[in-house]
Motif scaffolding. Structure first.
Motif, PDB file in Angstrom:
ATOM      1  N   VAL A  28      -5.706   2.924 -12.310  1.00 27.13           N
ATOM      2  CA  VAL A  28      -6.011   3.646 -11.319  1.00 27.13           C
ATOM      3  C   VAL A  28      -6.774   3.136 -10.158  1.00 27.13           C
ATOM      4  O   VAL A  28      -6.739   3.348  -8.995  1.00 27.13           O
ATOM      5  CB  VAL A  28      -6.642   5.155 -11.975  1.00 27.13           C
ATOM      6  N   PHE A  29      -7.964   2.563 -10.548  1.00 28.53           N
ATOM      7  CA  PHE A  29      -8.858   1.908  -9.764  1.00 28.53           C
ATOM      8  C   PHE A  29      -8.198   1.083  -8.788  1.00 28.53           C
ATOM      9  O   PHE A  29      -8.510   0.933  -7.620  1.00 28.53           O
ATOM     10  CB  PHE A  29      -9.911   1.565 -10.487  1.00 28.53           C
ATOM     11  N   LYS A  30      -7.204   0.050  -9.233  1.00 28.00           N
ATOM     12  CA  LYS A  30      -6.726  -1.103  -8.426  1.00 28.00           C
ATOM     13  C   LYS A  30      -5.701  -0.314  -7.814  1.00 28.00           C
ATOM     14  O   LYS A  30      -5.770  -0.854  -6.338  1.00 28.00           O
ATOM     15  CB  LYS A  30      -6.087  -2.045  -9.375  1.00 28.00           C
ATOM     16  N   ALA A  31      -5.151   0.879  -8.174  1.00 23.89           N
ATOM     17  CA  ALA A  31      -3.948   1.347  -7.521  1.00 23.89           C
ATOM     18  C   ALA A  31      -4.454   2.127  -6.004  1.00 23.89           C
ATOM     19  O   ALA A  31      -3.917   2.102  -4.945  1.00 23.89           O
ATOM     20  CB  ALA A  31      -3.016   2.036  -8.149  1.00 23.89           C
ATOM     21  N   ARG A  32      -5.591   2.623  -6.280  1.00 23.52           N
ATOM     22  CA  ARG A  32      -6.307   3.712  -5.404  1.00 23.52           C
ATOM     23  C   ARG A  32      -7.385   3.215  -4.744  1.00 23.52           C
ATOM     24  O   ARG A  32      -7.320   3.065  -3.474  1.00 23.52           O
ATOM     25  CB  ARG A  32      -6.689   5.130  -6.333  1.00 23.52           C
ATOM     26  N   ILE A  33      -8.522   2.637  -5.411  1.00 26.05           N
ATOM     27  CA  ILE A  33      -9.628   2.380  -4.579  1.00 26.05           C
ATOM     28  C   ILE A  33      -9.571   0.953  -4.122  1.00 26.05           C
ATOM     29  O   ILE A  33      -9.791   0.741  -2.834  1.00 26.05           O
ATOM     30  CB  ILE A  33     -10.773   2.065  -5.706  1.00 26.05           C
ATOM     31  N   ILE A  34      -9.006  -0.092  -4.807  1.00 27.89           N
ATOM     32  CA  ILE A  34      -8.898  -1.458  -4.231  1.00 27.89           C
ATOM     33  C   ILE A  34      -7.975  -1.296  -3.023  1.00 27.89           C
ATOM     34  O   ILE A  34      -8.241  -2.162  -2.015  1.00 27.89           O
ATOM     35  CB  ILE A  34      -8.464  -2.349  -5.215  1.00 27.89           C
ATOM     36  N   SER A  35      -6.799  -0.594  -2.992  1.00 31.64           N
ATOM     37  CA  SER A  35      -6.042  -0.596  -2.030  1.00 31.64           C
ATOM     38  C   SER A  35      -6.347  -0.024  -0.937  1.00 31.64           C
ATOM     39  O   SER A  35      -6.354  -0.506   0.289  1.00 31.64           O
ATOM     40  CB  SER A  35      -4.713   0.347  -2.439  1.00 31.64           C
ATOM     41  N   GLN A  36      -7.223   1.069  -0.922  1.00 31.00           N
ATOM     42  CA  GLN A  36      -8.180   1.732   0.321  1.00 31.00           C
ATOM     43  C   GLN A  36      -9.004   0.532   0.649  1.00 31.00           C
ATOM     44  O   GLN A  36      -9.179   0.669   1.971  1.00 31.00           O
ATOM     45  CB  GLN A  36      -8.692   3.128  -0.539  1.00 31.00           C
ATOM     46  N   MET A  37      -9.819  -0.187  -0.217  1.00 33.27           N
ATOM     47  CA  MET A  37     -10.959  -1.105   0.450  1.00 33.27           C
ATOM     48  C   MET A  37     -10.056  -2.238   1.072  1.00 33.27           C
ATOM     49  O   MET A  37     -10.823  -2.395   2.091  1.00 33.27           O
ATOM     50  CB  MET A  37     -11.780  -1.364  -0.940  1.00 33.27           C
ATOM     51  N   LEU A  38      -9.104  -2.466   0.747  1.00 36.00           N
ATOM     52  CA  LEU A  38      -8.618  -3.662   1.438  1.00 36.00           C
ATOM     53  C   LEU A  38      -7.513  -3.540   2.340  1.00 36.00           C
ATOM     54  O   LEU A  38      -6.800  -4.480   2.614  1.00 36.00           O
ATOM     55  CB  LEU A  38      -7.874  -4.813   0.345  1.00 36.00           C
ATOM     56  N   TYR A  39      -7.226  -2.213   2.807  1.00 33.20           N
ATOM     57  CA  TYR A  39      -6.177  -2.039   3.563  1.00 33.20           C
ATOM     58  C   TYR A  39      -6.421  -2.618   4.967  1.00 33.20           C
ATOM     59  O   TYR A  39      -7.548  -2.602   5.567  1.00 33.20           O
ATOM     60  CB  TYR A  39      -6.108  -0.348   4.066  1.00 33.20           C
ATOM     61  N   GLY A  40      -5.779  -3.480   5.527  1.00 33.02           N
ATOM     62  CA  GLY A  40      -5.784  -4.212   6.931  1.00 33.02           C
ATOM     63  C   GLY A  40      -6.301  -5.515   6.703  1.00 33.02           C
ATOM     64  O   GLY A  40      -6.740  -6.066   7.819  1.00 33.02           O
TER      65      GLY A  40
END
Length: 312
Positions: A28-40
């Motif tokens: 869940v952390f990889k799918a949600r948080i990491i994706s959000q932090m590395l967006y763009g």
């Protein structure tokens, strides 16, 4: 929602309806948080990703219930997470390769005067992992992306393993969550085993880290004039003699003649499910015994502060 709020929500989920199942919450952390932090992140030459690394490290500490003095490299290996910096590199090079094969963006040329900072950064990163733009383009899109990912993952893994030192029983051949974290053991047993593996088991030695004391002054309360290390707790401390006879002695007796360091690495290696279960039961029971004997599982208020934050 901000990254901090999302991370807090996932942590609360983990401690309630999530059942403290580490592999699930990591996904869940990889799918949600990491994706959000590395967006763009594919579009800029990253320079300082330390704040994002801190978010990831704090989250892992929160779900494992370990103190701040825990080695960050050991944390990432335990749950199978690579650093944010390495993940950002993969995303950037993957995006560049897709541009090459979809819109015909020419390969980078370091000799050009008017080349963007982004393309120069890509040239440097490709060179660092032992490739060149022409080699990657010659592989084709699918194989090039796979080669970049495998190479960066391997470099990251070797870098982590090279920093382990006394944690060398944490060595892995890939970034995967340690198997005991997905077992059916109780959450208390899993956490106690984690504390022992990461060398932050409640002890005078841990208390000494908080107080800035040398390890040679952190004697065990059992009055043996021995430093209260994880090895001492597992193998020698008289406070846990009955527990040791019941849970560990049947295992240790089958492999006599080893050194203390060899026994500790063997017992904490997580290679045999039965041994892992027995050691985890011992560690969990030892924490209870310590709390009963000394009023707290760590002998000091400073050490127990992080322990109270981790729900039972």
């Amino acid at each position: 929602m901000s990254v901090q709020k999302n991370t807090g929500a996932i942590t609360r989920f983990f401690h309630t309806v999530g059942g403290k199942h580490v592999p699930s919450v990591i996904q869940v952390f990889k799918a949600r948080i990491i994706s959000q932090m590395l967006y763009g992140s594919q579009l800029f030459a990253y320079t300082n990703l330390r704040p994002l690394e801190i978010v990831q490290t704090k989250f892992v500490r929160a779900i494992l219930g370990v103190p701040h003095c825990t080695f960050n490299v050991a944390l990432r290996l335990e749950v199978g997470l690579i650093s944010i910096k390495a993940r950002a590199k993969v995303l950037m090079l993957k995006y560049w390769l897709k541009l090459i094969f979809s819109v015909g963006l020419g390969p980078t040329d370091p000799t050009r005067l008017f080349q963007s900072e982004w393309k120069r950064h890509i040239t440097e990163e490709i060179s660092k992992i032992g490739f060149s733009p022409s080699i990657l383009i010659g592989m084709g899109l699918t194989d090039a992306i796979k080669a970049v990912k495998v190479r960066l993952w391997d470099i990251e893994l070797q870098d982590h393993v090279g920093q382990l030192g006394k944690y060398n029983f944490l060595k892995k051949s890939s970034f995967t969550t340690s198997s005991y974290l997905a077992s059916t053991m109780s959450s208390k047993a899993i956490r106690a085993f984690t504390l022992a593996r990461l060398n932050v088991f409640p002890s005078k030695l841990l208390e000494g880290r908080f107080r800035g004391l040398p390890a040679s002054d952190c004697f065990c309360p059992c009055n043996n004039d021995k430093v209260e290390s994880v090895g001492h707790v597992l193998l020698f401390c008289s406070c846990y003699q009955d527990l040791r006879m019941e849970l560990l002695s049947p295992i240790i007796c089958k492999s006599p003649g080893r050194s203390e360091e060899d026994y500790v690495q063997w017992l904490l290696s997580d290679n045999t499910p039965y041994i892992t279960r027995q050691v985890a039961k011992f560690c969990a029971a030892a924490m209870v015994v310590r709390k009963q004997m000394f009023g707290s599982c760590c002998c000091s208020q400073a050490c127990c502060e992080w322990n109270r934050k981790w729900p039972s």
